[in-house]
Enzyme design. Structure first.
Site, PDB file in Angstrom:
ATOM      1  N   TYR A  78       0.849  -1.196   0.000  1.00  0.00           N
ATOM      2  CA  TYR A  78       0.000   0.000   0.000  1.00  0.00           C
ATOM      3  C   TYR A  78       0.881   1.242   0.000  1.00  0.00           C
ATOM      4  CZ  TYR A  78      -3.070   3.732   1.594  1.00  0.00           C
ATOM      5  OH  TYR A  78      -3.759   4.922   1.686  1.00  0.00           O
ATOM      6  N   GLU A 134      -3.791   7.585  -3.845  1.00  0.00           N
ATOM      7  CA  GLU A 134      -3.743   6.294  -3.169  1.00  0.00           C
ATOM      8  C   GLU A 134      -3.512   5.190  -4.185  1.00  0.00           C
ATOM      9  OE1 GLU A 134      -6.255   4.579   0.473  1.00  0.00           O
ATOM     10  OE2 GLU A 134      -7.401   4.560  -1.389  1.00  0.00           O
TER      11      GLU A 134
END
Length: 400
Positions: free
Chosen positions: A119, A207
């Site tokens: 991530y 993101e």
């Protein structure tokens, strides 16, 4: 402002962020054409909606099949078949709510050999007043879940705005992700490019989830999400042109067009207030007295009668609203203007729910006089606490 995954990838690619090849399609034939141009034996068909959790989502219509909104297939024919199954159907994910969102376009992307899922995110951290990187080895999961259950697995790095992201910071984050060898260099290049895109485009969030390490040690964005600062869009007409109004809440979109700050909530007490701080305080005190606000709505300090009318109509267009609280402190915004707007809107829509009004400040007596002579059933309040108590009581118990 939010944009679709394929749009975010278009922007990031211009800055050198490593991505897989792909293209958007609005019909099955276009999907087949895109897939035919990709040098891959595996394809991914991705529903494009403004919501996360697409892969685990479910379609409302049975003809869309049991698979979610992200599907891995192995031929152009399957790309066409799955595109046909998804387009025009309603996809429900944990972020869409029970009503879901209609899929109007898909993104066709080549497959890849995934070794690890990570991530990587960037956002404006209000606590430090700096742009902050967040990384985690728990890629592919909801970052909120990781933060709640294993917060130690999220590593943050704040960037000094005077010097920007430094290579040593990017290396620090790469090592925190357990990368090694040429993976580190790829990750540093990736993060520097991502930072440049964030700054140049006035983004508020980028993101990448998941960020993947491929079999040949590339660091690639498998997904991409970007949000932008609405106040800076005048500098980026290309980004503003990517806005998909079909993906936005109709009432919030109408509010934006009328220069109103409106956010729809789940409660049943509509709020119209001037000033963001006062609006927050109004919502808090409604909760304190046992009620639930249906919205945040700031009409601003210099609103016109027409804007107030639009605001009031916006509140009443929410079928969940069972009562309305108008809380105005008149400074630049005069109380008589508010009163005229409220009356005009109430008469136009045919007010059928209780209305509590608290006015204070400039032209307050004139405003109260206008409301009193309107012929409408308006409950007057002396102060904010009194107003909150009265609207909660009349909504919950049918009396004041």
């Amino acid at each position: 402002m939010n944009i679709h995954e394929y749009q975010a990838k278009e922007l990031l690619k211009k800055y050198g962020v490593d991505l897989l090849n792909g293209g958007v399609a609005f019909n099955p034939d276009d999907a087949g054409k895109v897939a035919s141009t990709l040098s891959s034996n595996v394809f991914v068909v991705k529903s494009q909606i403004h919501a996360g959790g697409r892969g685990k989502g479910k379609f409302v219509q049975p003809e869309a099949g049991e698979k979610g909104g992200v599907r891995v297939v192995k031929s152009v024919a399957e790309v066409i078949e799955n595109t046909k199954a998804m387009l025009g159907k309603t996809l429900v994910t944990h972020q869409t709510g029970p009503n879901g969102k209609e899929v109007k376009r898909v993104y066709i992307e080549e497959g890849c050999d995934i070794k690890r899922e990570l991530y990587l995110g960037m956002l404006v951290d209000r606590a430090t007043s700096r742009i902050t990187f967040m990384v985690s080895t728990e890629g592919g999961m909801e970052i909120e879940k990781v933060a709640a259950e294993t917060p130690e697995k999220i590593i943050k790095e704040a960037v000094d705005p005077a010097v920007g992201l430094m290579p040593f910071q990017a290396r620090k984050l790469a090592f925190a992700l357990g990368l090694s060898g040429k993976q580190v260099g790829s990750a540093v290049k990736f993060m520097m490019a991502m930072y440049n895109a964030f700054i140049d485009l006035d983004a508020s969030l980028v993101e990448i989830n998941p960020l993947v390490v491929t079999g040949d040690d590339r660091i690639v964005a498998l997904d991409a999400k970007m949000n932008f600062d609405d106040n800076a869009l005048y500098r980026h007409t290309d980004v503003a042109g990517m806005r998909d109004e079909d993906e936005e809440d109709a009432m919030e979109l109408e509010a934006t067009k009328n220069e109103l700050n409106y956010i729809r909530l789940d409660g049943n007490i509509g709020c119209m207030v001037n000033g963001a701080g006062l609006a927050m305080a109004t919502m808090d005190i409604i909760k304190l007295y046992g009620g639930d606000p249906a919205n945040f709505l700031d009409v601003g300090g210099g609103a016109t009668k027409e804007r107030v009318t639009t605001a009031f109509k916006l509140i009443l267009s929410d079928e969940n609203v069972k009562g309305v609280l108008v809380n105005i402190f008149g400074g630049i915004m005069r109380c008589d203007i508010i009163a005229e707007g409220v009356i005009a809107a109430a008469k136009e829509v045919g007010l059928k729910v209780p209305l509590v009004v608290r006015l204070e400040g400039t032209n307050v007596e004139k405003g109260k006089q206008i409301l009193g002579e309107s012929g409408l059933n308006i409950i007057s309040a002396n102060n904010l606490a009194d107003a909150a108590e009265k609207i909660v009581t009349v909504v919950n118990k049918g009396e004041c």
